[in-house]
Design an enzyme around this catalytic site. Structure first.
Site, mmCIF file in Angstrom:
data_model
loop_
_atom_site.group_PDB
_atom_site.id
_atom_site.type_symbol
_atom_site.label_atom_id
_atom_site.label_comp_id
_atom_site.label_asym_id
_atom_site.label_seq_id
_atom_site.Cartn_x
_atom_site.Cartn_y
_atom_site.Cartn_z
ATOM 1 C CG ASN A 1 -69.609 36.957 32.139
ATOM 2 O OD1 ASN A 1 -69.858 36.235 31.607
ATOM 3 N ND2 ASN A 1 -68.564 37.300 33.072
ATOM 4 C CE LYS B 1 -69.654 36.017 36.305
ATOM 5 N NZ LYS B 1 -69.270 36.074 37.674
ATOM 6 C CG HIS C 1 -64.416 37.519 34.569
ATOM 7 N ND1 HIS C 1 -64.394 36.897 35.517
ATOM 8 C CD2 HIS C 1 -65.530 38.352 34.335
ATOM 9 C CE1 HIS C 1 -65.585 37.159 36.205
ATOM 10 N NE2 HIS C 1 -66.087 38.047 35.771
ATOM 11 C CD GLU D 1 -66.115 34.439 37.409
ATOM 12 O OE1 GLU D 1 -66.416 34.082 36.528
ATOM 13 O OE2 GLU D 1 -66.877 35.047 38.372
ATOM 14 C CD GLU E 1 -66.730 42.096 36.215
ATOM 15 O OE1 GLU E 1 -68.211 42.181 36.008
ATOM 16 O OE2 GLU E 1 -66.174 41.035 36.241
ATOM 17 N N GLY F 1 -70.576 37.927 42.525
ATOM 18 C CA GLY F 1 -71.079 36.803 42.846
ATOM 19 C C GLY F 1 -71.520 36.646 44.483
ATOM 20 C CB SER G 1 -73.210 41.867 43.738
ATOM 21 O OG SER G 1 -72.370 40.971 44.228
HETATM 22 P P1 13P Z 1 -72.170 38.942 39.601
HETATM 23 O O1 13P Z 1 -73.169 39.974 38.841
HETATM 24 O O2 13P Z 1 -72.772 37.682 39.616
HETATM 25 O O3 13P Z 1 -71.692 39.543 40.815
HETATM 26 O O4 13P Z 1 -70.821 38.797 38.549
HETATM 27 C C1 13P Z 1 -70.270 39.997 37.922
HETATM 28 C C2 13P Z 1 -69.287 39.435 36.881
HETATM 29 O O5 13P Z 1 -68.408 38.794 37.185
HETATM 30 C C3 13P Z 1 -69.433 40.078 35.676
HETATM 31 O O6 13P Z 1 -68.709 39.758 34.732
#
Ligand code: 13P
Length: 255
Positions: A10, A12, A96, A98, A168, A174, A214
């Protein structure tokens, strides 16, 4: 278990068309012909076209990061299932954390998207996961169940095989704080159990459940070795070709 691992990146809100094409060229060169693990990249909408040209003829698949449930119309800034298909996407990340946190997406809205994606031959990657507050209040399983049941409402037993679930934990995204393999496995097993209650065991055994938060080459092997972890949804480590390729290789090594 016959479930094929999925390693999905992903991206982003990162990469221009050129940067995305360069990244994916390296991925295709290293792992684009193997078929032991399903490799998926989810670039921003503006990068779909350049990436689609690079993955043509390889086994690397592409997905969008979001989608609107309407067919077309006055939804400024949105993109439809047909538009994603038109750009050779076969997956779409939905729900997601976010999107839930910054764009106030509800389970009901996410559910509309899941159904429309399936009607349009897009495989949803439905994301679920608790915040740190919810984990500390011991609400993890309740939160995950509500998101799962809400997101999958009206999805039939025939359709569920095309859905990928991503667990997740919000506190691991992150932050560099990865869930322990035991913490992740507990929730993954719970998700599979919930799927067997919603559908049946045979169906639940086929659904791929990815871990996200992560994940990187240094912690992937332990996570992927867990019985109910069938791959990863990767953020930061998917932006660098070497680490993403290493993650794919780590999944191949589990087979
Ligand atoms: P990270 O791997 O940067 O923690 O992000 C995970 C994520 O949100 C994948 O959709």
């Amino acid at each position: 278990m016959s479930r094929k691992y999925v390693i999905a990146g992903n991206w982003k809100m990162n990469k221009t068309s050129e940067e995305g094409a360069d990244l994916v060229k390296e991925i295709v060169g290293a792992v684009g012909q193997q078929s032991d693990v399903e490799v998926v990249v989810c670039p921003p909408f503006t990068v779909l076209e350049s990436v689609s040209r690079v993955i043509e003829g390889s086994n690397v698949k592409m997905g969008g990061q979001n989608m609107h449930p309407a067919v077309s119309g006055a939804y400024t800034g949105e993109i439809s299932a047909e538009m994603l298909r038109n750009h050779f996407s076969s997956y779409v990340i939905l729900g997601h954390s976010e999107r839930r946190a910054y764009f106030a997406e509800t389970d009901d809205f996410i559910n509309q998207k899941v159904k429309v994606a399936l009607e349009n031959q897009l495989r949803p990657i439905l994301c679920v996961g608790e915040t740190l507050e919810e984990r500390e209040a011991e609400k993890t399983l309740d939160v995950v169940k509500t998101q799962l049941v809400g997101g999958l409402a009206g999805v039939s037993a025939e359709q569920i095989g095309s859905v990928v679930i991503a667990y997740e934990p919000v506190w691991a995204i992150g932050t560099g704080k990865v869930a322990t393999p035991e913490q992740a496995q507990e929730v993954h097993a719970f998700i599979r159990q919930s799927l067997s209650e919603l559908y049946d065991k045979a169906v639940a055994d086929k659904v791929r459940i990815l871990y996200g938060g992560s994940m990187k080459p240094g912690n992937a092997a332990e996570l992927l070795a867990q019985e109910d972890i069938d791959g990863g949804l990767i953020g930061g480590a998917a932006l660098d070709s070497n680490s993403f390729i290493d993650l794919v290789k780590s999944a191949i090594a589990q087979d």
